[in-house]
Design a protein around this motif. Sequence first.
Motif, PDB file in Angstrom:
ATOM      1  N   PRO A 107       0.813  -1.231   0.000  1.00 42.05           N
ATOM      2  CA  PRO A 107       0.000   0.000   0.000  1.00 42.05           C
ATOM      3  C   PRO A 107       0.839   1.271   0.000  1.00 42.05           C
ATOM      4  CG  PRO A 107      -0.926  -1.602   1.521  1.00 42.05           C
ATOM      5  CD  PRO A 107       0.408  -2.150   1.090  1.00 42.05           C
ATOM      6  N   ASP A 108       1.947   1.268   0.747  1.00 41.62           N
ATOM      7  CA  ASP A 108       2.821   2.446   0.779  1.00 41.62           C
ATOM      8  C   ASP A 108       3.509   2.655  -0.571  1.00 41.62           C
ATOM      9  OD1 ASP A 108       2.201   2.993   3.415  1.00 41.62           O
ATOM     10  OD2 ASP A 108       3.864   1.810   4.212  1.00 41.62           O
ATOM     11  N   ALA A 109       3.891   1.558  -1.230  1.00 45.26           N
ATOM     12  CA  ALA A 109       4.537   1.663  -2.530  1.00 45.26           C
ATOM     13  C   ALA A 109       3.571   2.237  -3.570  1.00 45.26           C
ATOM     14  CB  ALA A 109       5.046   0.293  -2.983  1.00 45.26           C
ATOM     15  N   VAL A 110       2.342   1.749  -3.564  1.00 48.02           N
ATOM     16  CA  VAL A 110       1.342   2.247  -4.517  1.00 48.02           C
ATOM     17  C   VAL A 110       1.033   3.718  -4.235  1.00 48.02           C
ATOM     18  CG1 VAL A 110      -1.055   2.026  -5.249  1.00 48.02           C
ATOM     19  CG2 VAL A 110       0.339  -0.023  -4.938  1.00 48.02           C
ATOM     20  N   ALA A 111       0.910   4.065  -2.955  1.00 50.16           N
ATOM     21  CA  ALA A 111       0.634   5.464  -2.598  1.00 50.16           C
ATOM     22  C   ALA A 111       1.751   6.386  -3.084  1.00 50.16           C
ATOM     23  CB  ALA A 111       0.462   5.593  -1.085  1.00 50.16           C
ATOM     24  N   ALA A 112       2.999   5.944  -2.949  1.00 52.82           N
ATOM     25  CA  ALA A 112       4.131   6.756  -3.406  1.00 52.82           C
ATOM     26  C   ALA A 112       4.088   6.956  -4.914  1.00 52.82           C
ATOM     27  CB  ALA A 112       5.444   6.092  -2.993  1.00 52.82           C
ATOM     28  N   MET A 113       3.710   5.919  -5.655  1.00 55.49           N
ATOM     29  CA  MET A 113       3.626   6.039  -7.114  1.00 55.49           C
ATOM     30  C   MET A 113       2.513   6.985  -7.534  1.00 55.49           C
ATOM     31  SD  MET A 113       5.994   4.369  -8.718  1.00 55.49           S
ATOM     32  CE  MET A 113       5.325   4.131 -10.371  1.00 55.49           C
ATOM     33  N   PRO A 288      10.021   2.952 -17.569  1.00 55.18           N
ATOM     34  CA  PRO A 288      10.261   3.921 -16.493  1.00 55.18           C
ATOM     35  C   PRO A 288       9.392   3.683 -15.262  1.00 55.18           C
ATOM     36  CG  PRO A 288      10.131   5.028 -18.615  1.00 55.18           C
ATOM     37  CD  PRO A 288       9.752   3.613 -18.866  1.00 55.18           C
ATOM     38  N   ALA A 289       8.120   3.350 -15.463  1.00 53.94           N
ATOM     39  CA  ALA A 289       7.225   3.145 -14.322  1.00 53.94           C
ATOM     40  C   ALA A 289       7.670   1.956 -13.482  1.00 53.94           C
ATOM     41  CB  ALA A 289       5.791   2.943 -14.803  1.00 53.94           C
ATOM     42  N   VAL A 290       8.138   0.901 -14.131  1.00 53.60           N
ATOM     43  CA  VAL A 290       8.597  -0.282 -13.404  1.00 53.60           C
ATOM     44  C   VAL A 290       9.891   0.033 -12.652  1.00 53.60           C
ATOM     45  CG1 VAL A 290       9.353  -2.672 -13.627  1.00 53.60           C
ATOM     46  CG2 VAL A 290       7.479  -1.824 -15.053  1.00 53.60           C
ATOM     47  N   ARG A 291      10.792   0.776 -13.280  1.00 52.29           N
ATOM     48  CA  ARG A 291      12.026   1.179 -12.599  1.00 52.29           C
ATOM     49  C   ARG A 291      11.705   2.021 -11.373  1.00 52.29           C
ATOM     50  NH1 ARG A 291      14.112   2.448 -17.798  1.00 52.29           N
ATOM     51  NH2 ARG A 291      13.910   4.662 -17.319  1.00 52.29           N
ATOM     52  N   SER A 292      10.789   2.974 -11.542  1.00 49.79           N
ATOM     53  CA  SER A 292      10.424   3.854 -10.442  1.00 49.79           C
ATOM     54  C   SER A 292       9.780   3.074  -9.303  1.00 49.79           C
ATOM     55  CB  SER A 292       9.473   4.944 -10.937  1.00 49.79           C
ATOM     56  OG  SER A 292       9.137   5.839  -9.892  1.00 49.79           O
ATOM     57  N   LEU A 293       8.871   2.172  -9.638  1.00 47.19           N
ATOM     58  CA  LEU A 293       8.202   1.375  -8.614  1.00 47.19           C
ATOM     59  C   LEU A 293       9.195   0.469  -7.891  1.00 47.19           C
ATOM     60  CD1 LEU A 293       5.632   0.484  -7.199  1.00 47.19           C
ATOM     61  CD2 LEU A 293       5.231  -1.133  -9.071  1.00 47.19           C
ATOM     62  N   SER A 294      10.131  -0.108  -8.623  1.00 45.86           N
ATOM     63  CA  SER A 294      11.156  -0.958  -8.003  1.00 45.86           C
ATOM     64  C   SER A 294      11.978  -0.155  -7.002  1.00 45.86           C
ATOM     65  CB  SER A 294      12.064  -1.554  -9.079  1.00 45.86           C
ATOM     66  OG  SER A 294      11.339  -2.381  -9.971  1.00 45.86           O
ATOM     67  N   ARG A 298      12.430  -0.699  -2.915  1.00 42.85           N
ATOM     68  CA  ARG A 298      13.751  -0.801  -2.277  1.00 42.85           C
ATOM     69  C   ARG A 298      13.861   0.162  -1.094  1.00 42.85           C
ATOM     70  NH1 ARG A 298      15.310  -0.653  -8.004  1.00 42.85           N
ATOM     71  NH2 ARG A 298      15.689  -2.818  -8.672  1.00 42.85           N
ATOM     72  N   GLN A 299      13.390   1.389  -1.276  1.00 42.64           N
ATOM     73  CA  GLN A 299      13.473   2.374  -0.204  1.00 42.64           C
ATOM     74  C   GLN A 299      12.589   1.984   0.978  1.00 42.64           C
ATOM     75  OE1 GLN A 299      15.520   5.045   0.063  1.00 42.64           O
ATOM     76  NE2 GLN A 299      16.467   4.264  -1.802  1.00 42.64           N
ATOM     77  N   LEU A 300      11.393   1.500   0.704  1.00 38.28           N
ATOM     78  CA  LEU A 300      10.485   1.117   1.786  1.00 38.28           C
ATOM     79  C   LEU A 300      11.021  -0.074   2.570  1.00 38.28           C
ATOM     80  CD1 LEU A 300       7.046   1.480  -0.031  1.00 38.28           C
ATOM     81  CD2 LEU A 300       7.900   2.901   1.834  1.00 38.28           C
ATOM     82  N   CYS A 301      11.609  -1.014   1.866  1.00 39.37           N
ATOM     83  CA  CYS A 301      12.122  -2.202   2.548  1.00 39.37           C
ATOM     84  C   CYS A 301      13.335  -1.888   3.411  1.00 39.37           C
ATOM     85  CB  CYS A 301      12.459  -3.293   1.532  1.00 39.37           C
ATOM     86  SG  CYS A 301      10.998  -4.070   0.789  1.00 39.37           S
ATOM     87  N   LEU A 302      14.067  -0.843   3.082  1.00 42.89           N
ATOM     88  CA  LEU A 302      15.205  -0.448   3.906  1.00 42.89           C
ATOM     89  C   LEU A 302      14.765  -0.041   5.308  1.00 42.89           C
ATOM     90  CD1 LEU A 302      17.464   1.631   1.483  1.00 42.89           C
ATOM     91  CD2 LEU A 302      17.999  -0.570   2.533  1.00 42.89           C
ATOM     92  N   GLY A 303      13.524   0.417   5.434  1.00 46.37           N
ATOM     93  CA  GLY A 303      13.017   0.858   6.729  1.00 46.37           C
ATOM     94  C   GLY A 303      12.477  -0.256   7.591  1.00 46.37           C
ATOM     95  N   GLU A 304      12.419  -1.482   7.063  1.00 47.33           N
ATOM     96  CA  GLU A 304      11.898  -2.603   7.842  1.00 47.33           C
ATOM     97  C   GLU A 304      13.007  -3.209   8.701  1.00 47.33           C
ATOM     98  OE1 GLU A 304       8.779  -3.872   8.198  1.00 47.33           O
ATOM     99  OE2 GLU A 304       8.171  -2.045   7.157  1.00 47.33           O
TER     100      GLU A 304
END
Length: 342
Positions: A107-113, A288-294, A298-304
Motif C-alpha cells: 500500500p505504501d509503494a502504490v501510494a508513493a507512485m 520507467p514506471a517499473v524502474r520507479s516502482l522498483s 527498495r526504499q520502503l524495505c530499507l526501513g523494515e
Amino acid sequence: MNINHLRYFIEVLRRGSIGGAAQDLGITQSALTRSLQKLEQELGCELLERDRRGARPTPFGETFLDHARSIIAELDRGVEALKLMQGLSDAQVKIGVSPNFLNWIVPDAVAAMVERYPGINCRVSTATLEDLTIQLKRCEIDLAFCQSYLPMQVKRGRADPDIKFETLMRARSRAYAPAAHPLASTGRRSLADVAASRWVVPYQLSLSYRFEDAFIRRELKVPVQSINSASIQFCKASARRLGLLLLIPEHLMRDEQSAGDMVALDIPELEFEHDVGLLTRKMRNTPPAVRSLSDVFRQLCLGEPHSQEAPQDRAKCMRETSLCMRFSHQVAWPMVQRGDLI
C-alpha cells in the motif's frame, strides 16, 4: 503483420472459443475467423484446431503463443512508457502480490507512485508464487512483490532463465496462540510441548511442509493441522475462534498482538525466515514506471527491521531452506501435485 491479428489469436486461446473471443472483442465471428486465417497464411502453418468443443492451439500455435504475448506486452510497455513521460492520465503499471504481503509494504509503494505520478493507474492483483511466475512469463504483470523464488526453482528443478528475484528484506514466521490458550503463558516452549496441539498453518511461504519437517527431524509425531488455507484472514479468524495454535508471518499479527488477542510463542524451532523481494522478467529495457516502482520498494524495505541481515545470516537461511526442500521432496511432493505448494 497486423498487430490486431496477434491480439485476436491470444484472445481466442484465452477464451477457448472463437465465439466467446468475438463477443469479448466486439467483432463478428466471421471477421475474427478471417483475421485468424490471414495470420495462419502469413506464418505458413495452422495455429488452431477448431471443433465443436472450441479452439485449441496446435503445436505450432502453442509455440507461437508465448512469442505473440511477448510482442504485445513489449508494444504495450512502450506505449505506457511514452504516456508516463508525457504525463498522460492512462499510463499503467501492473503489480502482482503474494496474498500475505498485500497489506504490508505494497500500500505504501502504490501510494508513493500515485503521489509521484498523479495520472498513473496501478493495477494490483494477488496470486500464489507459482501463478505470479506464470503471469510474469505471459507479460500479464510487470513485477511481483513476493517471497523467495527458491521454492519454484526446486519445483522446476532449475532456475527459470526468464525470471529474476531480487531480495530486498527478510520476513519471519513464528507460532502464536490465542490469549486464552493454555500455552499462551510466557516462557520458552519445546516442540514436544506443542506436538499434541492442533494447528492452523497457511499454505503460503511453504510453511506447511517446513512445519512438518521441524517435527520429523526431531523424531516427533507431526501435530494435526486442522486447517490449511491460502487465505491469511481465514487462518487468523479460525485460530481465534477455535482456540488453535497458528504458524504465520510476524508482520501479519501486529494488530492481534497489540489488541491482546494473540500471543507469540517462544519456540525457536518454529521460527522460519524468508527472503522477500521483487520478481521480474529479465528485460533489456525496463519501462520507467517499473524502474520507479522498483526503487520505491527498495526504499520502503530499507526501513523494515529485517532488511539489513549480515550476509552469513542470509547464507545460513538459504542453506537451511535448501536442506528442508531436499528433505521434504517425499513429504511435500503430493502437495506440489495438488497445487498446494506455493
